[in-house]
Enzyme design. Sequence first.
Site, PDB file in Angstrom:
ATOM      1  N   CYS A 121      -4.857  -3.263   3.981  1.00  0.00           N
ATOM      2  CA  CYS A 121      -3.501  -2.870   3.602  1.00  0.00           C
ATOM      3  C   CYS A 121      -3.417  -1.382   3.310  1.00  0.00           C
ATOM      4  CB  CYS A 121      -3.030  -3.693   2.400  1.00  0.00           C
ATOM      5  SG  CYS A 121      -4.141  -3.656   0.988  1.00  0.00           S
ATOM      6  N   HIS A 160      -3.185  -5.011  -3.821  1.00  0.00           N
ATOM      7  CA  HIS A 160      -2.546  -4.946  -2.501  1.00  0.00           C
ATOM      8  C   HIS A 160      -1.631  -3.736  -2.454  1.00  0.00           C
ATOM      9  CE1 HIS A 160      -0.773  -6.215   1.248  1.00  0.00           C
ATOM     10  NE2 HIS A 160       0.428  -6.268   0.708  1.00  0.00           N
TER      11      HIS A 160
END
Length: 1622
Positions: free
Chosen positions: A713, A965
Amino acid sequence: CDHLASDAALDSSLTEIVRALLILKTHLDDFRKRYSYAIRKWELADPDMKSHQNIIAGSCSSANPPMHVYVQMSGDNQKMSFDVFKTDTLGQLRADVCDRLLASKAASGDHVGNAADVNGASEQRGIGDQAPQTLRLFFGGRELTMAWDMKSLSDLSIRDSVTFSAQLSSRYPALTPLADMPHRQQVSIAAPDQQASPIVQLLQPDHWNLLTDVIDRLFQCASTGDIEQRHRCYTFASRAWEIICLLPTNPDYKAKINTLLNRSTEDMESESESDVSWSDLLDSKRIHCLQYTLQIIDGMLFNPDVKQKFVQRGGLRHVMHVLLQKSLIPDKNEEWSQWLLDCLTCLLRTVIMSSVTQASDDERLPGRSRDRRSLGSPPESVSFIDISLLSISGNNLVAFLMDLIENLATERSIAAYNYANKAASVSFAFGLLTAVLTSSPELQSTQFLTYPSLSDWLRLVLVDTCPAYIRHESMLQLYRLCKMKLGNSLAAPGKPLVVPLLKTLLASLDHVQAVPLIPAVDDLSDKKGDRNASAKEMYGPSSVHYFQLVHGLLESLSAADVEKSLDLSALLCETTTYLESRPFFEHDDTTVDSGLRGLLILACDMIKVHKSWKTSEAATHLLSAAWDWAFAVPCNKNKSAPKCKHTESRLACFDLIIELCSGVDAHVAHVYLWLTQQHSKAVDDVYPWDYWPEDERRAPCGHVGLINLGATCYMATALQHLFMIPQCRVAILNFDPSKAQKHVGELVEMQKLFAFLNESKRKAYDPRELCKSYHMDGVVLNTAEQKDMTEFFTDCITKLEEMGPELRDMVRQLFCGVMVNSVVSESCSHVSKTTEEFYSVRCQVSDMKDLYASLDELTVADVLEGDNMYNCSQCNDKVKATKRTCFKHLPDILSFNTMRYSFNMLTMTKEKVNSHFSFPDRLSMSGYMERSLLPEHAAEDDDRQSTDYLLIGVTVHTGTADGGHYYSFIRDPHDDEKWYSFNDADVKLWDPANMALECFGGEMTRPMFDTTESRFMDLSFEKANSAYMVFYRRIPSPDDVAQLTTEVRQSSDLTDFIAKDNLRFVRDLMVFNHSYSQFVWQMCGEVPKSLTNNNYEEVMFQSAQLSLRFVLETLIHAKEKPMIQAWIDLLVKFLGGCPRAAEWFLDSMANDPKWPMEILIKCPIASCRQLFEKLVSQVIIQLHDKHQPLFCAPFSPGQNASEVDPRHVGQESSTTRFLAVLLSILSDKDLAVDMRQLTELFSLLATFAHQSAEASHFLILAGAPAICVRFYLRRANEELLDCSDEGDDDELTLLGLVRNSMLNRSLWVGPGLDKMCQLLCILLSRRLSLRKECTSMLLNGPGKGFPFLMQMCRDSSNVPIAANLIISVAELGRFQYGKQASKEQQAVPFFNILSQLCVQRPSGSVDTMDTYATLVAEQVWQCAEQKPVFFLQWLERAAPHSPVLLRSLTERLDLWVEKYLLKQVNSNGRQAAGSLLLSLVPSSMVRQRYSSFIGTHRESSRVESISTDAQHLLHTVYEHLLCLLENAVNYLPGAIHSQNRLVYYFSAMRACLVSNDEKKQLIPHLEHLWQVYEAGHDVTEKGDGNRQALLLFWHAAVVDCPEVAVATLALTNSDRASHLIA
């Protein structure tokens, strides 16, 4: 109102009027809500107290449909049902419940007191007056107290069919004040005086006349002013009308209406002299009074008696008179007003309700039937009740209604589009027109068809009018008119009208097909409900309803009537021309071209009738064109292809193709060829499993995401930020990789990624190749390792800078800035400066409120003094100085790295700072530049560009310091108002109003309901998500000049790469579609039935080929395949009826094993493998009889199998060639699949082998047993163990499995192993000669110790199949048993199989082959040495079921009883030995006695008799035990563990004492029994179990047996007796 006539005071007067009306309405609303409970009680007691708007709602229920709610009282299983409206308050519902409870109590005879006092006390609302009780309502887990009574049901989110809980309580709990209410008790509200209430006071004549006079004055003012003044006056008059509707219906109006309805015939004749007349009540000059009266009448017309009186007393006549006066209808050049529409709607509704019988409610309406194009079945007959209405209206009623409809349909302004009652007016006018024409059929030809400009009228109401609801209503009513039966006539429904109307409609086809698509107008959606059955219409002309009506009319006529009435050939040529010349209006699948769809349906309808036209050249040309309209892909010549993109238009195009192919062999051949090309894929081009391209389409916002490969990510967010910077994107795409100085691999993959993000039609890009080529810190990126996003971003732009001069200039221009660290001496003029470049600014977050505070901290002046004085190089001395950091040059893209991570020195751990930190949308850096902070020391060449920046992107990190994330919010570079959310593969529009919530961090509060306090509590916690990197873009000044080009000139390789991928994806979208699947189904399953018999077999062959390719290449790979089972059944039917197709199918897979390899072996979805196995199995079964003689050719029956080359066997049959390919795949050493994925393959082979001996013989000749065993052992990946310690290696060792079973059972085999064993059993059961290779693999395998059988026994979960296989293999060799045992649980699979072997015999065994039970009995004790307990317990379970094993154990008692019952140290072993010994006796009673003795040592219950055989075995066992008494004395002295050594021994003998015969057997052994007892005289502990068990046994033998008692007395002398007593 008196000043409205004066222009000077007009504005102020209107302002005062609207303010007064607003105050009055607000007061009424508040009064009705505040006293909603009391007002509802008034309405229940007197229905005339209901507000007038309730009457409106009752007559127009569709505008405000009622809801059904349920109330269930505590302790009552029955629910009470109530009809309420969304606008009703909770207090009204509470009053309804109380009234229902009172009625229920009154019906049951309970005394409830005065009904007026129910729940209406000043301090407390209760049921009855004797014992006041409060009604408590509960919903959604909370109590709705009386403080909520003012809230409407919609405000409380009450929906239809919900259930309230209720209970009666004598005490009301404390109230929770509402957030929007004053903090006060809302319960102690006394019911107001009804007559003094404002809703009653305003009904007084003076107040009522004032309200109506206000409306009259405002209407007069509107008639004399301009458009703006008219609109204002009408709006203010509506405010007064809303007040009137809040009041109860005026009793004077109702009294006058009742007077007129109830007057006699004489009074009707003297109407002019009466005080009340219809002319006064129905005065069109006062629109509001007319509307008010009509609404009252509408509410009364639901009563049939009132309806009859209204017609008889002249009410209908006066209403028609008002209607025909046209006073409510403006001229075509004038605007409609809401007042005129409302009044006209009431007028038309009154006429309809009083004169027309409506059609049935369950009538199927156009577009709502199952067929997507069907207009439904004809409705019931519609007729007038009062036929004299036609004479009332004269001969111009039809023309009047058509003029009225034209007036309503004519577009004047968009503002009138959403007038509340315009749709209702059109519906009522059309309904009245339909009723008139149906009641008087002659009017259809004399007035309707002769209406001037009928063609223009039809185009207006069906096509040109902008509101969709008018077009839909017109289509619906015209269709009804054509389909209805005319009065009581038995003639065909509407037939005289269908053909003329159809001809008139088709004459306007040129005009209709030219109607373009009109873009949608904002806020013009049909808020009254979507009247069209299709999707929501745009505002503007549309041809969809025109074509629906034409289609319905064509369907209503027979083929002969259509061909007789219309020139179909000319119409078809005209329609084809229109279709070919039509522009590409459908740019995506979100907008349907209704004209294109309608033309396709029209062409299809005409071809159905004109079947001879299909064979013409024009039809062939149309077929080719239709194929292109549906399946053409975008290219450089036509980037807008195909013409049909929306599902509806594609369905219409598919129907046209199918109709053109029906009955025409040449057309079918063409389409089959095209479809076959579409489903023929290369060997290496295979769709992924569960593939559905619709889910992978580019996001509606227009951007492409990046797939997260595990922990990438950080990379996705960094690359998305770079891509969304136009200068960066263009520079990377335009750079020539051949000129790259470094990092060529990274550059090439980054260009592919950027090109994909720029032009791809897919949802997301897979950056796997970029990760493989990208090196960070000298190491390839690990997709499972999370990295810091800022570090990757800096590393990425650093690599770009090193690739070449063009990219270096771009990076430095966009991202590189310069900071200067200055030290200014206070003693001299010396200034020391050091500069450093930066790509992102690190800003402090902890203890900082925003970005400006962090920049202030970064650039704050630091005074160097004391011990920290500056060593000046000019003064050569330590001096006091000021140190400061400031910005010298700013890049175009200014990025900030928020220092969200810190290291806690106390806990020595990394932590994330989640405190609040904000940043502005526009940032000014002027105060932090060197020229601002150090103006006297700033250089002349200092950066003079703009220092104002605009926020363009934020990277957010959610999680902790250890992991989390990343995702981003990025502003559109071309539209500053748009923001996008980039979260890996998901990209969507984002509202920047959520910036503080998503990006600033800090704490957030959520309300949580505290059940203890019965109120909501605020729960605060830190957010886990906060901004990690912030990007700003320089706001250019007017003097700034762009440095970089924005034109993309990427390489042709990149262009081709994206173009090929897009082309493939567009085709996938067309193919992976339910409508396309249905199209292929019809082409393959339905179209061949329409062809001639001459070419039927060839077409069936081609259809089977196409179906196989479609199902196996495409459909089986789809994620959504609802018809897959039906397709398989169709294929079985095709291949069964066409042997040529079946042979082609098998030959194709034999020549190219793509299908079996991809579906039968590699497919991870079991259902797909099962379907394929079912299909192939059915084909093989159907071809078996025909191919059976060819299976083993050229092998002859007398030839040795070992002399045959397996590669040459079965080559004359397509079945065996295909199976040989399967075996070759299985023998491939590189095949790496689990056995569980081969279940269907082995099942297929087993099905074939089961067909006949020839089939099995082929598999044996092809080496199938050896191939299966070799594959299984190779995949097992276990060490081949030699299970035989001594002896001949060729002997088959079965019980060596026990030692081998120490390995855990494999979990990778699944049911595949069982299917393989079943296959081998079938092959071996044929008793055919095996090849030496097969025999060797089955017996010895590639090593020693029979590894196949060892592994199979350990892995198999189906014991019978495994045992049968061992039986079959045993006929190839001889069993011998090993000498070692294993752990108990790991040996379970072996013993399960061993139990099966003990009760079976090998098929066809002879004297030289012993039974397996005999072989087990001979050497089983060799394995019992290691784990005696486990073996003894297994023997106890197996022996009763195996006579051979039972006999062997009985004959060898001396071999094992003493060893395990006496000598065995382990007590569990002695217990198991006793159980095994007694299990030899076929009597459950003996075994139960033994179990009870070793458990409790209590005397057994009364014994039962046993059979003679069981008694014989019992005596044998008992006698053997008695003989062991002589040796039992050896196991007593010398050890503590000997105290219980003989417990199970004596318990077993005790269990044998079932009669006196067994007891008498003890007499010869009494001396040995005494010796055993006496041998333990040194043991004095109370825990001597041996002596206790002995005495229990002896006592049991003496009881009820005098012979044993006498012998015992004779044995016991005085010394022994004393010892015994002691």
